[in-house]
Design a protein around this motif. Structure first.
Motif, PDB file in Angstrom:
ATOM      1  N   GLN A 188       3.507  17.651   1.194  1.00  0.00           N
ATOM      2  CA  GLN A 188       2.700  16.795   2.065  1.00  0.00           C
ATOM      3  C   GLN A 188       3.344  15.423   2.159  1.00  0.00           C
ATOM      4  OE1 GLN A 188      -1.612  17.070   1.484  1.00  0.00           O
ATOM      5  NE2 GLN A 188      -1.272  18.644  -0.045  1.00  0.00           N
ATOM      6  N   GLU A 189       3.460  14.914   3.395  1.00  0.00           N
ATOM      7  CA  GLU A 189       4.182  13.661   3.591  1.00  0.00           C
ATOM      8  C   GLU A 189       3.292  12.449   3.339  1.00  0.00           C
ATOM      9  OE1 GLU A 189       6.225  13.232   7.337  1.00  0.00           O
ATOM     10  OE2 GLU A 189       7.437  11.572   6.565  1.00  0.00           O
ATOM     11  N   ILE A 190       3.819  11.525   2.564  1.00  0.00           N
ATOM     12  CA  ILE A 190       3.169  10.237   2.321  1.00  0.00           C
ATOM     13  C   ILE A 190       4.236   9.153   2.512  1.00  0.00           C
ATOM     14  CG2 ILE A 190       1.547  11.238   0.661  1.00  0.00           C
ATOM     15  CD1 ILE A 190       3.217   9.934  -1.588  1.00  0.00           C
ATOM     16  N   LEU A 191       3.858   7.910   2.324  1.00  0.00           N
ATOM     17  CA  LEU A 191       4.868   6.851   2.274  1.00  0.00           C
ATOM     18  C   LEU A 191       4.473   5.854   1.205  1.00  0.00           C
ATOM     19  CD1 LEU A 191       7.549   5.931   3.563  1.00  0.00           C
ATOM     20  CD2 LEU A 191       6.187   4.324   4.900  1.00  0.00           C
ATOM     21  N   MET A 192       5.351   5.703   0.246  1.00  0.00           N
ATOM     22  CA  MET A 192       5.126   4.716  -0.812  1.00  0.00           C
ATOM     23  C   MET A 192       5.875   3.436  -0.438  1.00  0.00           C
ATOM     24  SD  MET A 192       5.227   7.294  -4.112  1.00  0.00           S
ATOM     25  CE  MET A 192       6.409   8.499  -3.510  1.00  0.00           C
ATOM     26  N   PRO A 193       5.536   2.316  -1.077  1.00  0.00           N
ATOM     27  CA  PRO A 193       6.161   1.057  -0.650  1.00  0.00           C
ATOM     28  C   PRO A 193       7.608   0.921  -1.117  1.00  0.00           C
ATOM     29  CG  PRO A 193       4.587   0.675  -2.437  1.00  0.00           C
ATOM     30  CD  PRO A 193       4.467   2.116  -2.069  1.00  0.00           C
ATOM     31  N   LEU A 216       4.230  15.990  -3.127  1.00  0.00           N
ATOM     32  CA  LEU A 216       4.185  14.854  -2.190  1.00  0.00           C
ATOM     33  C   LEU A 216       5.606  14.401  -1.885  1.00  0.00           C
ATOM     34  CD1 LEU A 216       1.307  12.833  -3.914  1.00  0.00           C
ATOM     35  CD2 LEU A 216       1.116  14.373  -1.944  1.00  0.00           C
ATOM     36  N   TYR A 268      -0.924   8.430   6.741  1.00  0.00           N
ATOM     37  CA  TYR A 268       0.451   8.397   7.253  1.00  0.00           C
ATOM     38  C   TYR A 268       0.560   9.157   8.568  1.00  0.00           C
ATOM     39  CZ  TYR A 268       5.492   7.972   7.105  1.00  0.00           C
ATOM     40  OH  TYR A 268       6.794   7.645   7.408  1.00  0.00           O
ATOM     41  N   ILE A 309      -0.040   7.000  -8.487  1.00  0.00           N
ATOM     42  CA  ILE A 309      -0.968   7.547  -7.486  1.00  0.00           C
ATOM     43  C   ILE A 309      -1.699   8.747  -8.078  1.00  0.00           C
ATOM     44  CG2 ILE A 309      -1.113   8.775  -5.267  1.00  0.00           C
ATOM     45  CD1 ILE A 309       1.287   7.112  -4.318  1.00  0.00           C
ATOM     46  N   TYR A 368       0.806  -1.224   0.000  1.00  0.00           N
ATOM     47  CA  TYR A 368       0.000   0.000   0.000  1.00  0.00           C
ATOM     48  C   TYR A 368       0.838   1.273   0.000  1.00  0.00           C
ATOM     49  CZ  TYR A 368      -3.879  -3.039   0.687  1.00  0.00           C
ATOM     50  OH  TYR A 368      -4.809  -4.023   0.475  1.00  0.00           O
ATOM     51  N   ASN A 369       0.284   2.298  -0.616  1.00  0.00           N
ATOM     52  CA  ASN A 369       0.742   3.670  -0.434  1.00  0.00           C
ATOM     53  C   ASN A 369      -0.024   4.270   0.742  1.00  0.00           C
ATOM     54  OD1 ASN A 369       2.401   4.075  -2.951  1.00  0.00           O
ATOM     55  ND2 ASN A 369       0.440   3.556  -3.900  1.00  0.00           N
ATOM     56  N   TRP A 370       0.691   4.946   1.619  1.00  0.00           N
ATOM     57  CA  TRP A 370       0.040   5.668   2.718  1.00  0.00           C
ATOM     58  C   TRP A 370      -0.070   7.135   2.316  1.00  0.00           C
ATOM     59  CZ3 TRP A 370      -1.567   3.544   7.500  1.00  0.00           C
ATOM     60  CH2 TRP A 370      -1.326   2.166   7.617  1.00  0.00           C
ATOM     61  N   LEU A 371      -1.292   7.629   2.187  1.00  0.00           N
ATOM     62  CA  LEU A 371      -1.521   9.024   1.799  1.00  0.00           C
ATOM     63  C   LEU A 371      -1.448   9.913   3.053  1.00  0.00           C
ATOM     64  CD1 LEU A 371      -4.261   8.569  -0.943  1.00  0.00           C
ATOM     65  CD2 LEU A 371      -1.786   8.207  -1.036  1.00  0.00           C
ATOM     66  N   PRO A 372      -1.439  11.255   2.873  1.00  0.00           N
ATOM     67  CA  PRO A 372      -1.135  12.143   4.011  1.00  0.00           C
ATOM     68  C   PRO A 372      -1.938  11.869   5.287  1.00  0.00           C
ATOM     69  CG  PRO A 372      -1.105  13.419   1.996  1.00  0.00           C
ATOM     70  CD  PRO A 372      -1.565  12.029   1.609  1.00  0.00           C
ATOM     71  N   VAL A 393       5.846   5.194  -9.192  1.00  0.00           N
ATOM     72  CA  VAL A 393       4.812   4.930  -8.191  1.00  0.00           C
ATOM     73  C   VAL A 393       3.983   6.182  -7.924  1.00  0.00           C
ATOM     74  CG1 VAL A 393       4.357   4.157  -5.830  1.00  0.00           C
ATOM     75  CG2 VAL A 393       6.193   3.098  -7.151  1.00  0.00           C
TER      76      VAL A 393
END
Lengths: 458, 458
Positions: free
Chosen positions: B89-94, B154, A69, B139, A62-66, B135
């Motif tokens: 804006q902070e996210i986290l991708m795999p 992002l 996260y 998104i 999964y991607n974690w969106l703002p 990635v």
């Protein structure tokens, strides 16, 4: 003369204007969905997709969106603080590990297809770590020699990969997942039990801080034997498995003001003397019957603590010199918390038909400010002013300044589950009031605009 | 009536005793080395091993021990704060990505052996992400439709893997490394330049907060062309490459009080109008000569910002609807900071023969408290008392309470590089004073015990 230690100059000179604007929904990357995604079988998965917390990249990844996260980092920080408090020290071991260590421990061939095996450009066997007993034992044997350096407890919070054959349920059973894992080192089993007890108590506190009711249940110890293995199961109506629990456990207060240097055995005994088991372990012919003080519930495993003695230290030669000068393998335990899984578990335990209901401690924002009519300059001025004041007071606020109809705004705020909604429209503004809604209870009341900030500020 | 938002109960009821004890060197996991490890060729690698910050797991892959991880997290937090401030804006991708996206962009076959390619249990081609353009573009194309949702920026802070053929220099050129990478999305090149400028300014501020002098230098744009590509090079005597810099750049003040919503072009022009280039780019026949306002120095690349237009959005169909209703591929840029590399770069820029000299903002602790004679109960009582007071005042303190000789303690404190040393021994205690030493200047002075806390507290 040394100057006093100053706060960073750039902090003091920060211009918050642009930064604050990120929390306006007109700019925030929050792709909510009106439709329920068909691939999601359980409520937390559905709500995490609908509320724009995550997006799938590949099966179980999964991607974690703002917004998501932000919750994940709050959960992570609670875990960290309680580990620190209990005397564990944070490190970070690598994701990509050498297969050689796993051959030493004998697990390389045993682990099976859940382990993601990798060959690097020099044809060396590597793997994406599903767990870190071998790596931490390797650190220990190269850097610690004496019982005087014990007890030692090292933890990390890190993304792991387990190649589940059938990943499902969103972040509840993903392939790439965030875990807190730690490892204790002690001279003997008696000392190891003290380390175990510290983690037992730390786990009780950790889950309570997230608004969860987690019950420790005796778990398998395998060939090690003994009683030092517990799963921590969060109670949730939509939980994955059935559990049988002494009703007195449900009301037992979580220990506060813990001195982790003291004997914690009485606390552990107090919790483990009452019956609690998953359905796999529950045998009606042997155990107390449902109704006779035992209740059934649904649960989700979120943590596991385990003492395994000298299993890895023996195989890998991690020895310490004792007080008499004799060398012996160090006694170890390992302790896990599923950090990303917890986000799903919290939603399973706290939601309604309209969406997520975040416990305040893990909520992405405390307040959702709803501007009912952005085209009304007075309403917008009042909202902007309140937003600035809430930010200045340190109240984490998500501001819906979009030009949408009121119904859509209310639905989105309920969906994302911010604990408090503050609604300002033309009618209320005339009377100098905002409507404050508690997301959990649904209770609403009018609050004068002047007193809103004080209501939420520390 | 809703209750006011309270601080977590468990925070209020925390017992700090055990927690604080972790920062006593008698318990802290800080395996320092007296000998210089033979495998380390550069000073930051030597000092990170000697000061117990890291331990190698495999070629180019490291364990971060408590002191090193603490520094890494401080560096990471500065990067995060400046990204937030600039509107990202902070996210986290795999970490584990699907190869299919890379086939869409055309990079899967091109990327070469630095990409760690993986086959999962269902024989699907996966890879450990060396970067995330594909990635993040994926998104974007699934969640953004309209120019009204732009600009969007992002970012993530995440461990990456690049299978370097010859990893070396410790964390400076490792295989597994922590990176901040972000991606901007804009309607057209003019808007993309604004996003680029925000990152340009954010980078200037980010590196300054770490006590570094970083100079932006024009970098290759490849087939994209234009002037929107800069490397940020930290100056350090032991840097990896030679740079040629207009001396006026060395004294140029970093912008403070930046309004990221305003036109930042004048700031960018001010910095880029002066000459600065790495030796690869410097041509004495074309560029100003050394001596004529140009100085040479050594540098380390720590960041790179890059506008690449519609390279990925075009190939992958990431389009937005413009104000006229026309669809067009979104304009993108990417921006990287080598977070784990920065820890090495800071040491290269700030050390002496005795060890590391941490700038205060990234120092693992502000104060190193040295108990010169633990067997002296009065000295130990005074140290314990001061330690408790420093902790209570929020001054991050590492306390050397080990029963070691003074010389070894001074050497270790210099080696780990805490900015301020506070030394208490029997002689000073009689006069009610501690010795305060500035690690950087070596200046020492006597300070009354009563005034030590005030000297360092906020």
């Amino acid at each position: 003369m040394p100057p006093t230690f100053r706060a960073p100059a750039s902090k003091a000179s920060a211009n918050p204007a642009y930064f604050e604007d990120r929390m306006r929904l007109s700019r925030y990357f929050l792709p909510t969905l009106k439709e329920t995604p068909s691939e999601a079988q359980i409520v937390s998965h559905r709500l995490m997709l609908r509320a724009g917390l995550i997006r799938q990249h590949a099966a179980g990844i999964y991607n974690w969106l703002p917004l998501g996260y932000r919750v994940l980092r709050k959960v992570e920080q609670i875990v960290r603080e309680e580990q620190d408090r209990a005397g564990a020290q944070e490190i970070l071991m690598p994701s990509i590990q050498s297969a050689d260590l796993w051959r030493e421990s004998g697990r390389y061939d045993d682990y099976g297809k859940e382990m993601l095996r990798i060959t690097d450009r020099h044809d060396r066997d590597m793997l994406f770590g599903p767990t870190h007993e071998e790596v931490v034992t390797d650190i220990f044997r190269h850097n610690v020699r004496s019982y005087k350096d014990l007890p030692l407890n090292l933890y990390q919070i890190q993304w792991k990969f387990r190649d589940e054959v059938r990943p499902r349920f969103g972040v509840m059973r993903g392939r790439e997942f965030l875990m807190k894992d730690n490892y204790s080192f002690d001279l003997n089993q008696e000392e190891a039990r003290k380390s175990y007890n510290r983690m037992f108590v730390a786990y009780l506190r950790t889950f309570e801080r997230m608004g969860l009711k987690a019950i420790p249940m005796q778990a398998d110890t395998g060939p090690i034997g003994g009683d030092l293995s517990h799963e921590f199961i969060v109670l949730a109506e939509t939980g994955e498995s059935e559990v049988f629990v002494d009703e007195k456990l449900l009301e037992k207060p979580i220990p506060r003001d813990v001195d982790y240097g003291s004997d914690l055995q009485p606390i552990v005994d107090d919790w483990t003397s009452l019956f609690a088991a998953t359905d796999e372990k529950y045998d009606p012919s042997q155990h107390p019957a449902v109704g006779e003080g035992i209740v059934t519930a649904r649960g989700i495993e979120v943590g596991h603590i385990f003492y395994f003695g000298t299993k890895y230290s023996g195989a890998m030669g991690a020895v310490v010199m004792g007080p008499e000068g004799d060398e012996a393998p160090v006694h170890m335990g390992s302790y896990g918390i599923g950090v990303s899984r917890l986000v799903g578990a919290i939603i399973e335990a706290s939601h309604d038909d309209n969406g997520i209901i975040w416990p305040e401690e893990v909520a992405p924002y405390t307040v959702g400010l709803v501007n009912l009519k952005v085209s009304d300059t007075e309403v917008t001025a009042a909202c902007d002013d309140l937003y600035a004041k809430l930010n200045a007071a340190g109240v984490e606020t998500l501001y819906d300044d979009r030009d949408e109809r009121a119904g859509a705004k209310f639905a989105d705020m309920d969906l994302v589950g911010v604990p408090w909604q503050v609604v300002i429209g033309p009618k209320g503004l005339k009377n100098g009031v905002a409507e404050v809604k508690n997301r959990k209870t649904g209770d609403r009341e009018e609050v004068s605009l002047e007193s809103v900030v004080a209501r939420f500020a520390g």
